[in-house]
Design an enzyme around this catalytic site. Structure first.
Site, PDB file in Angstrom:
ATOM      1  N   CYS A 270      -7.520  -2.845 -17.827  1.00 23.39           N
ATOM      2  CA  CYS A 270      -7.683  -1.817 -16.800  1.00 23.39           C
ATOM      3  C   CYS A 270      -6.793  -2.033 -15.585  1.00 23.39           C
ATOM      4  CB  CYS A 270      -9.146  -1.703 -16.356  1.00 23.39           C
ATOM      5  SG  CYS A 270      -9.776  -3.161 -15.507  1.00 23.39           S
TER       6      CYS A 270
ATOM      7  N   GLU B 167     -10.465 -11.526 -15.042  1.00 20.68           N
ATOM      8  CA  GLU B 167      -9.435 -11.479 -13.996  1.00 20.68           C
ATOM      9  C   GLU B 167      -9.227 -12.837 -13.338  1.00 20.68           C
ATOM     10  OE1 GLU B 167     -10.810  -8.577 -11.113  1.00 20.68           O
ATOM     11  OE2 GLU B 167     -12.880  -9.042 -11.646  1.00 20.68           O
TER      12      GLU B 167
ATOM     13  N   ASP C   8      -5.333  -8.874 -10.444  1.00 25.02           N
ATOM     14  CA  ASP C   8      -5.822 -10.160  -9.927  1.00 25.02           C
ATOM     15  C   ASP C   8      -5.463 -11.305 -10.858  1.00 25.02           C
ATOM     16  OD1 ASP C   8      -6.908  -9.715  -7.417  1.00 25.02           O
ATOM     17  OD2 ASP C   8      -8.838  -9.056  -8.187  1.00 25.02           O
TER      18      ASP C   8
ATOM     19  N   HIS D 138       0.828  -1.206   0.000  1.00 26.77           N
ATOM     20  CA  HIS D 138       0.000   0.000   0.000  1.00 26.77           C
ATOM     21  C   HIS D 138       0.867   1.263   0.000  1.00 26.77           C
ATOM     22  CE1 HIS D 138      -3.303  -2.717   1.625  1.00 26.77           C
ATOM     23  NE2 HIS D 138      -3.823  -2.154   0.559  1.00 26.77           N
TER      24      HIS D 138
END
Length: 544
Positions: free
Chosen positions: A505, A434, A458, A195
């Site tokens: 994306c 995904e 993913d 993160h």
């Protein structure tokens, strides 16, 4: 001159003086208390204060980096309100008759150890989050303010910007720092997919991780080359001149990129692709327009749910979707139906804890089982479609049956609107690719929808069985792996054969070293973070 190698997080150069960041840690002592219930009340008050601190941090993060990347602080709030965690703290206070600071610290240590021992890499990563929220609670209980993370030499008191080095930085530390005082940061620990790394990229701060830093570096001159992941201490004159020229070249390139505003995303030979942006909220649209996005390729609607203490109403959702459609002025706006689950948890959904949430009850699986929630969102989306060019996309698809069931529900909601004489448009519908399952049946899926959007984040995890949040797997988690690229090629070919256009994306869409490869594969659209729109346009326009 000394040189050290690490892993690059954001490709930019910084030159300046090194500042060693000392974490502010609140010492915890174990004290006997006579009134456990009063101590629990003190703990509950501290929790309320800590939650308000997280609200402030979230709002700051949302303004600086957008709702999507700021969501980690919403996740911290949910962890702080977790019943199991709270019960453990209260039990220690009652049974051992000890102060709340000690009970919180003991619980945090216990839970962090438990997560760290789990086999699942996603759950292992939660250990750092537990430490973060426990540290915040202890700081509040000990009389600390909202700034629980301050250097012992107080970063804000510095006269000029510095290169900050630290063992590690949490998302809270990163977002709370005064960015005007930071040229770059270097850490010993961390993952390129953490993160904190994502925050650095979003804020465009040069960053390198995995470097054997030393406190003795403080005060020395350093060069941070975010392009190569190199840290140079005490550079000689020649190196300093070379890197200064390279830094100026980077700055000039950023200025030249602005000249691409209003230009088509088209190759020299005339091949045009659509260049869209990924967003998490209506507030992000300003950045899309600022960077001349041609549309929105991914509106992550789940943040409407994460920002609410209860299920968002049809009217609340309609207002958000309508605003997005109107502000984009007829440009395409693809809204993904809610991808709740995994690390995006909302307490009011009352989802059961799972051993492997990334592959658990999430996204379309929730929607098809709890259709009342799904129907409310679809109805709001359809109503908003009357005000612009809106498309609907379903996530985490693994079967044709899931698509057909989703489409059946969508058609039923269209029929309801017609009966009520409420206007809507016949929107384009698509799905996220995904999962490996979706890749291998993409030929059949293409006959059911108008478009595919490949979620490479993913997809890479699932194909390689490698958690992108796990720093030990940085060398394994590779979106450029031949298996991932072959999967993308397969999806594009099958999509086109079935009459569906195909986009990407995931973060890989912004990798300009692959732009030529994607166009050769036949990709129709790339959707990236707003800050990457112009660099990707430049890459496309430089191709033959």
């Amino acid at each position: 001159m000394e040189q050290y190698q690490g892993k690059t997080v954001y490709p930019k150069i910084a030159i300046g003086t090194v500042f060693f960041y000392h974490k502010k840690e609140t010492p915890v002592q174990k004290r006997h208390i006579d009134d456990p219930e009063a101590e629990i009340a003190r703990f509950q008050a501290a929790k309320k204060t800590a939650l308000s601190h997280l609200d402030v941090i979230y709002q700051k993060a949302e303004k600086e980096i957008g709702k999507d990347d700021a969501a980690i602080f919403q996740f911290h709030k949910m962890m702080m309100e977790d019943e199991t965690y709270l019960e453990a703290v209260c039990n220690i206070i009652r049974l051992e008759k000890v102060n709340a600071e000690y009970a919180v610290a003991a619980t945090g240590k216990s839970f962090a150890g438990m997560f760290a021992q789990m086999d699942d890499a996603y759950m292992q990563a939660r250990a750092a989050d537990v430490k973060d929220i426990s540290g915040r609670l202890v700081a509040v209980l000990s009389g600390g303010g909202a700034d629980m993370y301050l250097s012992s030499s107080d970063l804000r008191a510095l006269a000029s910007p510095v290169i900050l080095i630290a063992d590690d930085l949490t998302p809270s530390e990163t977002i709370q720092m005064d960015k005007s005082k930071i040229l770059a940061f270097v850490t010993r620990q961390g993952s390129v997919n953490s993160h904190t790394a994502i925050l650095a990229r979003t804020m465009r701060i040069p960053a390198v991780i995995g470097v054997g830093i030393q406190e003795a570096w403080a005060g020395r001159t350093a060069i941070i080359d975010g392009h190569t992941g190199t840290v140079i201490l005490d550079p000689d004159t020649e190196t300093l001149e070379q890197m200064t020229a390279k830094m100026q070249e980077d700055e000039k390139k950023q200025q030249l990129l602005q000249a691409l505003r209003g230009k088509e995303t088209v190759t020299k030979s005339g091949r045009k692709i659509h260049l869209y942006a990924n967003i998490g909220s209506v507030s992000d649209i300003a950045e899309v327009l600022k960077n001349d996005g041609e549309g929105i390729g991914l509106f992550r609607s789940e943040f409407l749910y994460l920002d609410s203490s209860d299920f968002p109403t049809e009217e609340a959702q309609f207002a958000a979707y309508k605003t997005a459609a109107q502000r984009m002025g007829g440009k395409k706006v693809i809204i993904r139906t809610m991808d709740i689950g995994a690390d995006k948890q909302a307490d009011y959904f009352h989802l059961e804890k799972e051993d492997n949430p990334a592959m658990g009850f999430r996204a379309i699986r929730i929607c098809l089982e709890r259709q009342d929630i799904f129907r409310t969102q679809l109805r709001a989306l359809l109503r908003a479609s009357a005000f612009g060019n809106l498309s609907i996309m379903f996530p985490m698809i693994i079967s044709v049956q899931e698509v057909r069931e989703s489409m059946r529900i969508l058609e039923e909601e269209k029929a309801r609107l017609r009966r009520e004489a409420i206007p809507y448009k016949d929107v384009e519908t698509g799905i996220m690719i995904e999962t490996p399952a979706a890749v291998w049946i993409s030929g059949e899926l293409a006959r059911e929808v108008d478009f595919f959007s490949i979620g490479t984040n993913d997809l890479t995890q699932y194909i390689l069985a490698a958690d992108r949040q796990n720093p030990r797997l940085d060398g394994i988690y590779d979106p450029r792996h031949p298996a991932v690229l072959r999967a993308i090629q397969t999806v594009i070919e099958n999509g086109h054969k079935g009459g569906a256009w195909v986009g990407i994306c995931g973060e890989l869409a912004a990798d300009t070293t692959l732009t030529k490869t994607f166009l050769e594969m036949g990709i129709d659209e790339l959707s990236v973070s707003p800050s990457f729109l112009l660099p990707v346009r430049e890459a496309v326009r430089n191709l033959d």
